[in-house]
Write a protein that holds these residues in place. Structure first.
Motif, short mmCIF file in Angstrom:
data_model
loop_
_atom_site.label_atom_id
_atom_site.label_comp_id
_atom_site.label_asym_id
_atom_site.label_seq_id
_atom_site.Cartn_x
_atom_site.Cartn_y
_atom_site.Cartn_z
N ILE A 22 -11.09 -38.87 -44.24
CA ILE A 22 -12.12 -37.98 -43.69
C ILE A 22 -12.12 -36.74 -44.57
O ILE A 22 -11.08 -36.10 -44.74
N LEU A 65 -8.24 -40.29 -36.18
CA LEU A 65 -9.52 -40.23 -36.91
C LEU A 65 -10.46 -39.24 -36.24
O LEU A 65 -11.09 -38.41 -36.90
N PHE A 69 -12.10 -35.88 -37.86
CA PHE A 69 -13.55 -35.73 -37.97
C PHE A 69 -14.01 -34.48 -37.22
O PHE A 69 -14.80 -33.69 -37.73
N VAL A 103 -16.66 -40.07 -45.01
CA VAL A 103 -15.77 -41.07 -44.43
C VAL A 103 -15.66 -42.21 -45.45
O VAL A 103 -16.66 -42.75 -45.90
N TYR A 120 -21.79 -43.81 -39.76
CA TYR A 120 -20.81 -43.27 -38.80
C TYR A 120 -21.37 -42.21 -37.86
O TYR A 120 -20.68 -41.78 -36.95
#
Length: 144
Positions: A22, A65, A69, A103, A120
């Motif tokens: 990320i 994750l 993010f 990503v 995403y």
């Protein structure tokens, strides 16, 4: 990229996902160890499913994750989710430009696959609400 086998789920195509980055940094808990197909119990692993636009990750990997993010989109305003599947969504109405972290998926063959933003962040309405296309699962089966 080698395709992996799972004799109990032979209708799926499995790939080895080694990690996800990320914003240029590997997410520590999104690792091969957490995503591996367990050949003894034949669970886990990453299946390729072209019919779904959501990637399910085991809960530990997903949480790491999601945290990475979320830190990269601190300027965005969270919006209430209108879909039970998604727990992360953002309202970008009125914004001329939105910066989100990149990503990248890292595969077992050594290849890296950068995802386009549309892969995403999914637009689910006409009101400027976008959903993070990753979700956590406790089933041990992951997919993209």
């Amino acid at each position: 990229m080698p395709i992996l086998q799972n004799s109990k789920m032979d209708m799926f195509y499995y790939v080895e996902l080694m990690g996800i980055s990320i914003g240029g940094s590997r997410v520590p808990k999104v690792s091969a160890g957490n995503l591996r197909l367990d050949s003894v119990i034949e669970k886990g692993g990453v299946i390729v499913d072209s019919r779904t636009s959501v990637m399910r990750l085991v809960r530990l990997a997903y949480t790491a994750l999601w945290d990475a993010f979320k830190a990269g989109v601190a300027e965005l305003r969270a919006a209430p989710s209108g879909f039970s599947l998604f727990d992360t969504c953002y309202n970008i109405i009125g914004k001329m430009e939105v910066k989100v972290p990149t990503v990248v998926m890292h595969l077992g063959s050594g290849a890296s696959m950068p995802l386009s933003t549309e892969n995403y962040l999914i637009s689910m309405d006409t009101k400027g609400t976008f959903y993070f296309a990753f979700v956590g699962t406790d089933s041990g089966n992951t997919q993209q």
